[in-house]
Design an enzyme around this catalytic site. Structure first.
Site, mmCIF file in Angstrom:
data_model
loop_
_atom_site.group_PDB
_atom_site.id
_atom_site.type_symbol
_atom_site.label_atom_id
_atom_site.label_comp_id
_atom_site.label_asym_id
_atom_site.label_seq_id
_atom_site.Cartn_x
_atom_site.Cartn_y
_atom_site.Cartn_z
ATOM 1 N N ASN A 9 0.813 -1.145 0.015
ATOM 2 C CA ASN A 9 -0.021 -0.067 0.058
ATOM 3 C C ASN A 9 0.932 1.308 0.181
ATOM 4 O OD1 ASN A 9 -1.796 2.097 0.369
ATOM 5 N ND2 ASN A 9 -2.316 1.466 2.584
ATOM 6 N N LYS A 11 0.048 4.219 -0.118
ATOM 7 C CA LYS A 11 -0.386 5.403 0.543
ATOM 8 C C LYS A 11 -0.099 6.745 -0.454
ATOM 9 C CE LYS A 11 -0.145 3.148 4.915
ATOM 10 N NZ LYS A 11 -0.099 3.093 6.472
ATOM 11 N N HIS A 95 -9.671 1.240 4.831
ATOM 12 C CA HIS A 95 -8.311 1.621 5.506
ATOM 13 C C HIS A 95 -8.583 2.419 6.634
ATOM 14 C CE1 HIS A 95 -4.284 2.488 6.417
ATOM 15 N NE2 HIS A 95 -3.807 1.430 5.930
ATOM 16 N N GLU A 97 -6.838 4.674 7.949
ATOM 17 C CA GLU A 97 -6.449 6.240 7.713
ATOM 18 C C GLU A 97 -7.466 6.949 6.928
ATOM 19 O OE1 GLU A 97 -1.581 5.201 7.566
ATOM 20 O OE2 GLU A 97 -2.798 5.227 5.760
ATOM 21 N N GLU A 167 -5.335 -5.052 10.634
ATOM 22 C CA GLU A 167 -4.443 -3.733 10.919
ATOM 23 C C GLU A 167 -4.909 -3.198 11.943
ATOM 24 O OE1 GLU A 167 -4.134 -1.177 7.464
ATOM 25 O OE2 GLU A 167 -2.575 -2.371 6.837
ATOM 26 N N GLY A 173 2.316 2.305 10.943
ATOM 27 C CA GLY A 173 3.638 3.205 10.860
ATOM 28 C C GLY A 173 4.041 3.562 12.076
ATOM 29 N N SER A 212 3.282 -2.322 10.519
ATOM 30 C CA SER A 212 4.712 -2.206 10.760
ATOM 31 C C SER A 212 5.185 -3.719 10.468
ATOM 32 C CB SER A 212 5.136 -1.953 12.091
ATOM 33 O OG SER A 212 4.786 -0.579 12.337
HETATM 34 O O1 LIG Z 1 -1.796 -0.414 4.669
HETATM 35 C C1 LIG Z 1 -0.732 -0.629 5.361
HETATM 36 C C2 LIG Z 1 -0.678 -0.351 6.697
HETATM 37 O O2 LIG Z 1 -1.337 0.684 7.012
HETATM 38 C C3 LIG Z 1 0.407 -0.754 7.347
HETATM 39 O O3 LIG Z 1 1.424 0.254 7.261
HETATM 40 P P1 LIG Z 1 2.994 0.247 7.736
HETATM 41 O O4 LIG Z 1 3.436 -0.920 7.257
HETATM 42 O O5 LIG Z 1 3.743 1.498 7.170
HETATM 43 O O6 LIG Z 1 2.694 0.356 9.335
#
Ligand SMILES: O=C[C@H](O)COP(=O)(O)O
Length: 251
Positions: A9, A11, A95, A97, A167, A173, A212
């Protein structure tokens, strides 16, 4: 046995130059990893580039959101049909976020899930609790409510053609993932909730862990019985890191 899946992802990261360098590094390195499936979910403007570079490789591509509506006067929205035109195989739905920043209701998320499946795109349904909900012992109540938004509206069979991503918001993050046992217990709960209504769907649905994931912890996480891969944020932006995580799924 479910085939593992690793979804990157991105983002709101990337540029045409950065994406080209990242994908051209990943394509040969993931081509030899034939025991799992891989995908990247990119910002909308990069779908054409992803399609152009990834067509014919073992890396699928997709988006990070979509409209719940099919067509119409919805300024700024992108429909499932539009994603399909660019060859999207997956779309992330719900998601945290987004649901936090844009107040996405469970009902909205369910409608987006249905919208994706209408055109044959596999929704990646994100579920997970906040730290406060976890510390209040509400994890399973939260996960149940998020799953029931789909189960109660369109049933459980739809999960034969969907992916779920657990998640925990407190791990996204932060650099601190859930432990394999913590993640496994959540995945087990998710699979059992679906299985109570449709045993085949529970067996088929791939449940990814996100929060993470790194090359250093991916193998232990992916070794757990109900963890079928990962939804990777930061680790998907670096070719070596993403390859290392994909390699961990390829065992
Ligand atoms: O979509 C991915 C998740 O939000 C995990 O993000 P991350 O690997 O940066 O913690």
């Amino acid at each position: 046995m479910r085939r593992k899946l690793v979804v990157g992802n991105w983002k709101m990261h990337g540029s045409l130059a950065q994406n080209k360098a990242l994908l051209e590094a990943l394509i040969p390195n993931l081509a030899v990893l034939k025991q799992a499936d891989y995908a990247v979910c990119v910002p909308y403007p990069y779908l054409f580039q992803a399609q152009s570079l990834l067509q014919g490789t073992n890396i699928s591509w997709g988006a990070q959101n979509l409209a719940k509506h099919e067509i119409g006067a919805y300024t700024g929205e992108v429909s499932a049909d539009m994603l399909k035109e660019f060859g999207a195989s997956y779309v992330i739905v719900g998601h945290s976020e987004r649901s936090t920043a844009y107040c996405e209701s469970d009902a909205n998320i369910a409608a987006k899930f249905v919208s994706a499946q209408r055109v044959g795109i596999t929704p990646v349904l994100c579920v997970g609790e906040t730290l406060q909900e976890r510390e209040s012992g509400l994890r399973e109540r939260v996960l149940a409510a998020q799953l029931d938004a789909i189960l109660n509206s369109v049933g459980a069979e739809v999960f034969t053609k969907a992916v779920v991503a657990y998640e925990p918001v407190w791990a996204i993050g932060t650099g601190f993932s859930a432990t394999p046992d913590q993640a496994q217990s959540a995945h087990e709960f998710i699979r059992a909730r679906i299985g109570a209504l449709h045993s085949e769907a529970a067996d088929k649905v791939r449940i990814l862990y996100g929060g993470s994931v790194k090359p250093s912890n991916a193998s232990q996480l992916f070794a757990m019985q109900d963890i079928d891969g990962g939804l990777i944020g930061r680790g998907s932006l670096n070719a070596n890191d993403f390859e290392g995580i994909c390699r961990a799924a390829n065992n």
